[in-house]
Motif scaffolding. Structure first.
Motif, short mmCIF file in Angstrom:
data_model
loop_
_atom_site.label_atom_id
_atom_site.label_comp_id
_atom_site.label_asym_id
_atom_site.label_seq_id
_atom_site.Cartn_x
_atom_site.Cartn_y
_atom_site.Cartn_z
N GLY A 141 -16.94 7.93 -13.59
CA GLY A 141 -17.31 6.80 -12.74
C GLY A 141 -16.10 6.12 -12.14
N LEU A 142 -15.05 6.88 -11.82
CA LEU A 142 -13.83 6.32 -11.27
C LEU A 142 -13.69 6.73 -9.81
CD1 LEU A 142 -11.37 7.17 -14.20
CD2 LEU A 142 -12.50 4.98 -13.76
N PRO A 143 -13.06 5.86 -8.99
CA PRO A 143 -12.86 6.25 -7.59
C PRO A 143 -11.79 7.34 -7.48
CG PRO A 143 -11.76 4.17 -8.06
CD PRO A 143 -12.55 4.51 -9.29
N SER A 144 -11.90 8.17 -6.43
CA SER A 144 -10.93 9.24 -6.20
C SER A 144 -9.87 8.79 -5.22
CB SER A 144 -11.64 10.49 -5.68
OG SER A 144 -12.57 10.96 -6.62
N GLY A 145 -8.68 9.33 -5.37
CA GLY A 145 -7.58 9.06 -4.45
C GLY A 145 -6.63 10.24 -4.47
N SER A 146 -5.33 9.96 -4.36
CA SER A 146 -4.35 11.04 -4.48
C SER A 146 -4.37 11.58 -5.90
CB SER A 146 -2.95 10.53 -4.13
OG SER A 146 -2.53 9.57 -5.09
N LYS A 147 -3.79 12.74 -6.06
CA LYS A 147 -3.80 13.38 -7.37
C LYS A 147 -3.11 12.50 -8.40
CE LYS A 147 -2.73 17.69 -9.78
NZ LYS A 147 -2.19 19.06 -9.71
N ARG A 148 -1.99 11.88 -8.03
CA ARG A 148 -1.26 11.06 -8.98
C ARG A 148 -2.07 9.82 -9.36
NH1 ARG A 148 4.86 9.59 -7.64
NH2 ARG A 148 4.94 11.86 -7.99
N ARG A 149 -2.67 9.14 -8.36
CA ARG A 149 -3.45 7.95 -8.66
C ARG A 149 -4.69 8.29 -9.47
NH1 ARG A 149 -3.36 4.27 -3.11
NH2 ARG A 149 -1.09 3.82 -3.13
N THR A 150 -5.32 9.40 -9.13
CA THR A 150 -6.52 9.80 -9.88
C THR A 150 -6.18 10.08 -11.33
OG1 THR A 150 -7.45 10.77 -7.86
CG2 THR A 150 -8.42 11.43 -9.97
N ALA A 151 -5.05 10.80 -11.57
CA ALA A 151 -4.63 11.11 -12.95
C ALA A 151 -4.32 9.82 -13.70
CB ALA A 151 -3.41 12.03 -12.93
#
Length: 799
Positions: free
Chosen positions: A153-163
């Motif tokens: 249930g988290l928003p998606s963004g760049s790979k680094r921010r998502t991680a």
């Protein structure tokens, strides 16, 4: 090299650096480092780090483990909160770790762990890798991360921010608990196993692709990661979240209690002065016995139980004592295998050992026991192991021995330990890397060995035991031929001299054919009385009784009546009945001789020989009369001798030379020029006494700290220019030898060089400066300068 370690070393003052070098003497062992960078390499070496870790108590290791579990960004306050203790509680253990260069705080207050230690401790507190290691892996694509974010249930963004968002969510115990509330049945049980018993476990890979299964749900939500088809791991943050906010890692700053009792120091000292001479005396007796009857080995290796019992019976030792002394003598190189003899016999070193003074003999035995990698009296499933057999525990047994005696030596003087189980727990607190099961198994045997050697009495450490326990760092290993750092330590020399001061060198002979020694007999006195009499008792006073059989045994060994009486007269007043006994036995001794031709029996009296030939009990010997004074036997000489003695005769064995041969085996050791000579009266002396190999004095940590801080990290030739300088300046060398010299500089390898004037040297760890090779010289024990233009030969040198 550990860059963090090097950077920290540069910030230290002389006092702190000297403290580290004192705790890590291996770092300044010759050839000592000349730069802080080289010192950092030595301090960060994996094997050196593990050896340093063995010297630390349990709380220090628990602090390291907790810090590793929290990661590189942890500070002392955060560490204390994790351990649920006041902030000052971990401070002394962090200081101890810092003094060993295993952990330290950087300028920002963060706790840094030595790289080798972090690599070795892969699962601190039973936790796996940090979540970032899984999320940043090349095996996890950006699409997989976005899918995982959607599941959480988290928003998606760049790979680094998502991680980063995923890591933050899964590190929150409340969010993980809420997440599990909607998990399929069985998921909580599955994850509990990973959280407490993981972090890695074998799984059924097929269930990770079955929709609705606990395994697939856990993987889809980032709670488990599969590293292979049937192996899954749980990230560190997830495991901590599942363990809950009340979890605290183990932290035991206080040692366990040990039940003790006060003991009389005079009693302890007295028992030491009884046990120590007894050990030396019994070793001498056992080795003399092995000279007459070599000890055969079992096919599987080691000395069999029958042989141990035979030696114990013939030397007057009990079985436990015999087991211990056989092991100690073998490690001390006083006993070794001899192929022609077909067994273990005394070595040339035994000849020199028995000529040394009593305290020196005792120290040789103690040094051998201190480094012995077997426990003679250790019971495995209620049974002793084979004497001199293989022990897979090896060096661990020696470490346990030193740890047990070291912990006992920490107790106040005249304080006895009364609880072996409590002692085991206390030893584990002081040396937590020891195997607990092996420690519990070895501890009772170690205590019994120490008691027999005079190191422990009534559960209290004697002065001799304390002196030995102080030498843990200089123990060496079982493969050492000698242990001079132990044998010649001033403290141990003083204690061993006092332990042997009460030996008696005289005896009281009675008209009832007894000899009484009112105290511990010296090895020489005990050997004399054991040769000529039968020991009836031992202890505070020892009693021997002279019999025709015992006197005949001495004559069988090649002694004469006059020689025996003269030797006895030197240690006491010989009464008339004893003199009559010796001369009466000597009068009949030698009436019958036996020569090995399988074999011949001779006598000067034809009637006596005819009587022997007609003896019905000797029929099994197959005796045939070859001449009035010569009989031939069909069995070997040893069996013929035994049969004749069983039936009341007193034969003696005669070799081709007419003398009795005492077997010796030679061990490989440096030739020292020592030789034994026979003086009038049968006394043996040694000329050209071999010099004991004394160790170099220990390096001074403060001196090295001062030197290292003065030189820093600068100096030495730039690696890229090594070959150019050598090629230009060492013009007398062929190309191949120039290359070898380059490895001495760039890689610190050993090489032997020859200079133009014919001098040779073995060098390593070289540096180039101004046409000169500055390298460690093994012959000089220091760094020397060698002009490159004077080097005419370089060849490999192997350790």
């Amino acid at each position: 090299m550990d860059d963090h370690l090097l950077g920290w070393l540069k910030t230290l003052d002389e006092e702190r650096l000297a403290r580290i070098l004192a705790n890590r003497p291996d770092a300044i062992a010759p050839p000592w480092p000349r730069r802080l960078g080289t010192l950092a390499q030595r301090l960060g070496n994996g094997f050196a780090v593990m050896e340093a870790l063995r010297a630390l108590p349990l709380p220090a290791l628990e602090v390291v483990e907790a810090a590793l579990a929290l990661g590189d960004q942890v500070g002392s306050a955060e560490l204390a909160r994790f351990l649920r203790v006041p902030e000052e509680a971990p401070a002394p253990w962090l200081a101890l770790l810092s003094d060993h260069a295993l952990a330290w705080q950087d300028d920002e207050g963060r706790i840094r762990i030595a790289g080798a230690l972090a690599r070795w401790w892969t699962t601190p507190c039973g936790l796996g890798e940090p979540l970032a290691r899984y999320l940043d892996s090349w095996t996890v694509s950006a699409d997989a991360l976005r899918s995982l974010a959607r599941s959480l249930g988290l928003p998606s963004g760049s790979k680094r921010r998502t991680a980063a968002a995923i890591a933050e969510a899964l590190s929150d115990a409340g969010r993980v608990t809420a997440l599990l509330a909607r998990a399929p049945e069985g998921t909580a049980r599955l994850l509990e196993g990973f959280a407490w018993d993981g972090p890695v476990s074998d799984v059924d890979g097929g269930r990770f692709v079955v929709p609705g299964s606990p395994e697939k749900w856990a993987a889809d939500h980032g709670l488990l990661f599969r590293t292979s088809w049937n192996v899954a791991e749980m990230p560190r943050e997830v495991a901590l979240a599942l363990r809950g906010p009340d979890y605290r890692p183990p932290f035991t700053p206080d040692p366990p209690d040990l039940a003790t009792l006060p003991v009389d120091p005079e009693t302890v000292d007295h028992l030491m002065t009884l046990a120590a001479p007894h050990v030396v005396e019994r070793c001498a007796a056992m080795l003399e016995n092995a000279a007459k009857t070599p000890l055969p080995l079992l096919k599987a290796g080691g000395v069999g139980v029958r042989e141990v019992r035979r030696v114990a019976r013939e030397t007057g030792c009990d079985e436990d004592e015999t087991r211990l002394l056989l092991e100690v003598c073998a490690v001390a190189r006083l006993l070794a295998w001899d192929e022609p003899a077909g067994g273990l016999v005394p070595t040339d070193r035994f000849d020199r050992w028995r000529l040394d003074d009593a305290p020196a003999r005792l120290r040789v035995l103690l040094a051998a026991w201190w480094r012995m990698e077997r426990s003679s009296l250790r019971r495995t499933r209620g049974k002793y192991g084979t004497v001199l057999g293989d022990d897979p525990a090896g060096a661990a047994v020696a470490r346990i021995r030193r740890a047990v005696l070291g912990v006992l030596a920490r107790l106040p003087a005249s304080t006895a330990c009364t609880d072996t189980g409590g002692l085991v727990r206390l030893v584990h607190w002081h040396a937590p890397l020891l195997d607990p099961a092996l420690l519990a198994e070895c501890a009772p045997g170690v205590l019994e060995e120490a008691r027999l050697l005079g190191l422990v009495a009534h559960g209290a450490v004697t002065d001799l035991g304390r002196a030995l326990a102080a030498l843990d760092a200089a123990a060496g290993d079982e493969g050492d031929d000698a242990c001079p750092a132990v044998e010649h330590d001033p403290g141990l020399v003083e204690c061993s001299t006092r332990a042997m001061a009460s030996v008696r060198r005289s005896a009281l002979f009675g008209a009832d054919l007894t000899a009484v020694v009112t105290g511990p007999p010296s090895a020489e006195l005990a050997a004399l009385l054991d040769r000529t009499a039968e020991r009836e008792s031992r202890g505070t006073a020892s009693v021997w009784r002279f019999t025709p059989v015992s006197v005949r045994g001495a004559l069988d060994a090649g002694h004469t009546a006059d020689g025996l009486l003269a030797d006895l007269a030197e240690v006491g007043t010989v009464p008339q009945p004893l003199e009559y006994l010796v001369r009466d036995v000597a009068r009949r001794h030698g009436e019958v001789t036996v020569t090995t031709v399988s074999c011949i029996v001779q006598a000067s009296d034809p009637a006596l020989l005819a009587e022997i030939a007609a003896h019905r009990r000797l029929a099994r010997l197959g005796l045939r009369l070859l001449a009035p004074t010569v009989l031939a036997s069909s069995v070997p000489a040893e069996r013929t001798l035994a049969a004749l003695r069983e039936n009341g005769y007193a034969p003696v064995p005669v070799e081709d030379t007419g003398e009795i041969t005492v077997r010796r085996t030679r061990v490989e050791e440096p030739q020292d020029g020592g030789r034994l000579i026979l003086l009038p009266g049968g006394q043996v002396a040694e000329l050209d006494q071999p010099v004991h190999p004394l160790t170099e004095p220990a390096p001074d940590p403060r001196e090295h700290a001062r030197r290292l801080l003065a030189t820093g990290c600068e100096g030495g030739q730039a690696p890229g220019r090594t070959w150019a300088v050598i090629g230009r300046m060492a013009s007398r060398l062929p190309t191949a030898q120039q290359s070898l010299l380059g490895f001495v500089v760039d890689r610190g390898v050993r090489a032997a060089i020859t200079l133009a004037d014919g001098l040779t040297a073995t060098i390593s760890h070289g540096e180039l400066r101004s046409g000169v090779l500055d390298a460690w010289c093994e012959e000089a024990g220091d760094y020397l300068e060698f002009p490159l233009s004077d080097i005419v030969e370089v060849r490999g040198a192997y350790a």
